[in-house]
Design a protein around this motif. Sequence first.
Motif, PDB file in Angstrom:
ATOM      1  N   ALA A 142       0.833  -1.208   0.000  1.00 14.63           N
ATOM      2  CA  ALA A 142       0.000   0.000   0.000  1.00 14.63           C
ATOM      3  C   ALA A 142       0.866   1.256   0.000  1.00 14.63           C
ATOM      4  CB  ALA A 142      -0.926  -0.013   1.221  1.00 14.63           C
ATOM      5  N   MET A 143       1.926   1.242   0.789  1.00 18.91           N
ATOM      6  CA  MET A 143       2.844   2.381   0.812  1.00 18.91           C
ATOM      7  C   MET A 143       3.511   2.570  -0.554  1.00 18.91           C
ATOM      8  SD  MET A 143       4.559   1.559   4.519  1.00 18.91           S
ATOM      9  CE  MET A 143       5.863   2.751   4.293  1.00 18.91           C
ATOM     10  N   THR A 144       3.887   1.477  -1.174  1.00 17.93           N
ATOM     11  CA  THR A 144       4.520   1.548  -2.498  1.00 17.93           C
ATOM     12  C   THR A 144       3.560   2.107  -3.532  1.00 17.93           C
ATOM     13  OG1 THR A 144       5.901  -0.364  -1.937  1.00 17.93           O
ATOM     14  CG2 THR A 144       5.734   0.218  -4.260  1.00 17.93           C
ATOM     15  N   LEU A 145       2.289   1.692  -3.465  1.00 17.47           N
ATOM     16  CA  LEU A 145       1.298   2.179  -4.426  1.00 17.47           C
ATOM     17  C   LEU A 145       1.080   3.685  -4.295  1.00 17.47           C
ATOM     18  CD1 LEU A 145      -1.452  -0.612  -4.398  1.00 17.47           C
ATOM     19  CD2 LEU A 145       0.113  -0.036  -6.265  1.00 17.47           C
ATOM     20  N   VAL A 146       1.128   4.196  -3.071  1.00 18.65           N
ATOM     21  CA  VAL A 146       0.956   5.640  -2.870  1.00 18.65           C
ATOM     22  C   VAL A 146       2.072   6.405  -3.587  1.00 18.65           C
ATOM     23  CG1 VAL A 146       1.011   7.496  -1.168  1.00 18.65           C
ATOM     24  CG2 VAL A 146      -0.317   5.432  -0.707  1.00 18.65           C
ATOM     25  N   VAL A 147       3.315   5.969  -3.373  1.00 19.43           N
ATOM     26  CA  VAL A 147       4.451   6.633  -4.030  1.00 19.43           C
ATOM     27  C   VAL A 147       4.353   6.491  -5.541  1.00 19.43           C
ATOM     28  CG1 VAL A 147       6.957   6.649  -4.272  1.00 19.43           C
ATOM     29  CG2 VAL A 147       5.926   6.268  -2.025  1.00 19.43           C
ATOM     30  N   LEU A 148       3.976   5.303  -5.999  1.00 21.91           N
ATOM     31  CA  LEU A 148       3.883   5.049  -7.433  1.00 21.91           C
ATOM     32  C   LEU A 148       2.774   5.882  -8.072  1.00 21.91           C
ATOM     33  CD1 LEU A 148       5.484   3.293  -9.360  1.00 21.91           C
ATOM     34  CD2 LEU A 148       3.798   1.481  -9.031  1.00 21.91           C
ATOM     35  N   ALA A 149       1.682   6.095  -7.353  1.00 18.21           N
ATOM     36  CA  ALA A 149       0.593   6.927  -7.875  1.00 18.21           C
ATOM     37  C   ALA A 149       1.066   8.369  -8.073  1.00 18.21           C
ATOM     38  CB  ALA A 149      -0.597   6.883  -6.923  1.00 18.21           C
ATOM     39  N   VAL A 150       1.897   8.841  -7.148  1.00 18.45           N
ATOM     40  CA  VAL A 150       2.448  10.196  -7.283  1.00 18.45           C
ATOM     41  C   VAL A 150       3.338  10.277  -8.519  1.00 18.45           C
ATOM     42  CG1 VAL A 150       3.958  11.920  -6.225  1.00 18.45           C
ATOM     43  CG2 VAL A 150       2.311  10.658  -4.811  1.00 18.45           C
ATOM     44  N   VAL A 151       4.164   9.254  -8.730  1.00 26.33           N
ATOM     45  CA  VAL A 151       5.015   9.221  -9.928  1.00 26.33           C
ATOM     46  C   VAL A 151       4.145   9.185 -11.178  1.00 26.33           C
ATOM     47  CG1 VAL A 151       6.754   7.886 -11.191  1.00 26.33           C
ATOM     48  CG2 VAL A 151       6.903   8.087  -8.704  1.00 26.33           C
ATOM     49  N   GLY A 152       3.069   8.397 -11.132  1.00 25.37           N
ATOM     50  CA  GLY A 152       2.156   8.344 -12.269  1.00 25.37           C
ATOM     51  C   GLY A 152       1.555   9.700 -12.583  1.00 25.37           C
ATOM     52  N   LEU A 153       1.165  10.439 -11.548  1.00 24.42           N
ATOM     53  CA  LEU A 153       0.615  11.781 -11.757  1.00 24.42           C
ATOM     54  C   LEU A 153       1.641  12.698 -12.426  1.00 24.42           C
ATOM     55  CD1 LEU A 153      -1.250  12.290  -8.362  1.00 24.42           C
ATOM     56  CD2 LEU A 153      -2.314  11.956 -10.598  1.00 24.42           C
ATOM     57  N   LEU A 154       2.899  12.523 -12.058  1.00 28.83           N
ATOM     58  CA  LEU A 154       3.956  13.364 -12.626  1.00 28.83           C
ATOM     59  C   LEU A 154       4.188  13.085 -14.112  1.00 28.83           C
ATOM     60  CD1 LEU A 154       6.587  13.281  -9.721  1.00 28.83           C
ATOM     61  CD2 LEU A 154       5.029  15.153 -10.334  1.00 28.83           C
ATOM     62  N   VAL A 155       3.940  11.841 -14.553  1.00 33.21           N
ATOM     63  CA  VAL A 155       4.160  11.527 -15.970  1.00 33.21           C
ATOM     64  C   VAL A 155       2.882  11.661 -16.801  1.00 33.21           C
ATOM     65  CG1 VAL A 155       6.082   9.986 -15.440  1.00 33.21           C
ATOM     66  CG2 VAL A 155       3.773   9.022 -15.701  1.00 33.21           C
ATOM     67  N   GLY A 156       1.772  12.055 -16.152  1.00 32.02           N
ATOM     68  CA  GLY A 156       0.562  12.320 -16.919  1.00 32.02           C
ATOM     69  C   GLY A 156      -0.616  11.406 -16.677  1.00 32.02           C
ATOM     70  N   TRP A 157      -0.500  10.452 -15.757  1.00 26.82           N
ATOM     71  CA  TRP A 157      -1.619   9.553 -15.462  1.00 26.82           C
ATOM     72  C   TRP A 157      -2.663  10.283 -14.623  1.00 26.82           C
ATOM     73  CZ3 TRP A 157      -2.863   7.795 -10.407  1.00 26.82           C
ATOM     74  CH2 TRP A 157      -3.917   6.874 -10.355  1.00 26.82           C
ATOM     75  N   ARG A 158      -3.939   9.968 -14.883  1.00 27.29           N
ATOM     76  CA  ARG A 158      -5.037  10.526 -14.106  1.00 27.29           C
ATOM     77  C   ARG A 158      -6.120   9.478 -13.896  1.00 27.29           C
ATOM     78  NH1 ARG A 158      -1.548  13.655 -13.833  1.00 27.29           N
ATOM     79  NH2 ARG A 158      -1.549  15.936 -14.060  1.00 27.29           N
ATOM     80  N   ALA A 159      -6.825   9.586 -12.765  1.00 25.23           N
ATOM     81  CA  ALA A 159      -8.021   8.765 -12.519  1.00 25.23           C
ATOM     82  C   ALA A 159      -9.223   9.656 -12.784  1.00 25.23           C
ATOM     83  CB  ALA A 159      -8.022   8.249 -11.085  1.00 25.23           C
ATOM     84  N   HIS A 160     -10.048   9.273 -13.748  1.00 29.50           N
ATOM     85  CA  HIS A 160     -11.102  10.164 -14.254  1.00 29.50           C
ATOM     86  C   HIS A 160     -12.489   9.883 -13.681  1.00 29.50           C
ATOM     87  CE1 HIS A 160      -8.266  11.669 -17.264  1.00 29.50           C
ATOM     88  NE2 HIS A 160      -7.956  10.411 -17.528  1.00 29.50           N
ATOM     89  N   ASN A 161     -12.650   8.783 -12.927  1.00 29.69           N
ATOM     90  CA  ASN A 161     -13.999   8.383 -12.506  1.00 29.69           C
ATOM     91  C   ASN A 161     -14.307   8.662 -11.040  1.00 29.69           C
ATOM     92  OD1 ASN A 161     -14.640   7.518 -15.058  1.00 29.69           O
ATOM     93  ND2 ASN A 161     -14.214   5.368 -14.662  1.00 29.69           N
ATOM     94  N   GLY A 162     -13.553   9.538 -10.430  1.00 25.42           N
ATOM     95  CA  GLY A 162     -13.854   9.914  -9.057  1.00 25.42           C
ATOM     96  C   GLY A 162     -13.096   9.091  -8.020  1.00 25.42           C
ATOM     97  N   ILE A 163     -13.100   9.619  -6.804  1.00 25.68           N
ATOM     98  CA  ILE A 163     -12.329   9.000  -5.723  1.00 25.68           C
ATOM     99  C   ILE A 163     -12.851   7.621  -5.320  1.00 25.68           C
ATOM    100  CG2 ILE A 163     -11.681   9.246  -3.281  1.00 25.68           C
ATOM    101  CD1 ILE A 163     -11.389  12.227  -3.749  1.00 25.68           C
ATOM    102  N   PRO A 164     -14.175   7.410  -5.185  1.00 26.36           N
ATOM    103  CA  PRO A 164     -14.636   6.074  -4.767  1.00 26.36           C
ATOM    104  C   PRO A 164     -14.174   4.958  -5.705  1.00 26.36           C
ATOM    105  CG  PRO A 164     -16.406   7.659  -4.519  1.00 26.36           C
ATOM    106  CD  PRO A 164     -15.311   8.357  -5.265  1.00 26.36           C
ATOM    107  N   LYS A 165     -14.293   5.158  -7.007  1.00 21.40           N
ATOM    108  CA  LYS A 165     -13.862   4.122  -7.947  1.00 21.40           C
ATOM    109  C   LYS A 165     -12.339   3.972  -7.946  1.00 21.40           C
ATOM    110  CE  LYS A 165     -17.784   3.985 -11.093  1.00 21.40           C
ATOM    111  NZ  LYS A 165     -18.248   4.034 -12.498  1.00 21.40           N
ATOM    112  N   MET A 166     -11.644   5.074  -7.759  1.00 20.26           N
ATOM    113  CA  MET A 166     -10.186   4.989  -7.678  1.00 20.26           C
ATOM    114  C   MET A 166      -9.770   4.148  -6.468  1.00 20.26           C
ATOM    115  SD  MET A 166      -7.384   8.047  -7.150  1.00 20.26           S
ATOM    116  CE  MET A 166      -7.896   8.283  -5.441  1.00 20.26           C
ATOM    117  N   LEU A 167     -10.411   4.389  -5.321  1.00 24.03           N
ATOM    118  CA  LEU A 167     -10.104   3.608  -4.129  1.00 24.03           C
ATOM    119  C   LEU A 167     -10.477   2.140  -4.318  1.00 24.03           C
ATOM    120  CD1 LEU A 167     -11.243   6.078  -1.303  1.00 24.03           C
ATOM    121  CD2 LEU A 167      -8.916   5.592  -2.085  1.00 24.03           C
ATOM    122  N   GLY A 168     -11.581   1.893  -5.051  1.00 22.37           N
ATOM    123  CA  GLY A 168     -11.968   0.517  -5.353  1.00 22.37           C
ATOM    124  C   GLY A 168     -10.905  -0.190  -6.178  1.00 22.37           C
TER     125      GLY A 168
END
Length: 289
Positions: A142-168
Amino acid sequence: MIPVDPELVQLLYKPSQWKVSANAADHDRRSIYLVAKRNLLRMLRIPEIVIFGLIQPIMFVVLFSYVFGGSVNIGGTSDAGAYREFLMAGIFAQTVTFATAGAGAGIADDMHKGLIDRFRSLPMSRGAVLTGRTLADSVQSAMTLVVLAVVGLLVGWRAHNGIPKMLGAFALLLLLGYAFSWIGALIGLSVRSPEAATSGGLVWLFPVTFVSNAFVNTGEMTPWLRHVAEWNPFSATVQACRELFGNPGTVHSGAWPMEHPVWASLLWSVLIVVLFRTLAVRKYRSATA
């Protein structure tokens, strides 16, 4: 010396002081908690475990994003940004599954040092040691995924369907990682050294993660390979995450897991946990250092 907390040291080396609760469920929960705490403390005291666990997925994100971005057709476009969004679900899933090798090596190391034998001398349920270990690995994932999500945001990744689905989606990833950690536990109990556990934990992960929809569109594969990829448990979770994130590349076909990826991901993960937890606990009873 194995880094453990004082309470666990007392329980390991003075078994007579083990306090057995009248409630079996409470006793099991306490046992699981102590083992998980021991492994989390070990992770904090040896930060290299976390650091090196982060380097590989970050390298994959950067390399795949900028080497293959723009050369792979995703959703009818070769846009590099579309590929980066397509890529991240696969990288997330690969990261939680590759943690399997570390889980197996950790258990093999405990076996080699005799810690497992000490645990077996205590009035603990057979599954408590392995459950505590796999839950600690899930926290690290879980800790690794948090850091990796930040890296993803920096290279242009986005979650478009809202926070609940992202958490799912992240919950499905952690469930997949937890399921695969039981495979790692079985491997760690079955080999004689941490080095063998690391090798054994990786040798099967490469075909599982690369013969999938993680990095390329399965529609471009030969028919027989496409069927293998679409029924791969790993592919179901990747497809489910793309759907929940709202990212491109969710290819629908006649394969049931690709049409119902969220349910398929849940079913595959639960089946893997049930099967490999049973096998790992059985192996734990008979394994010797």
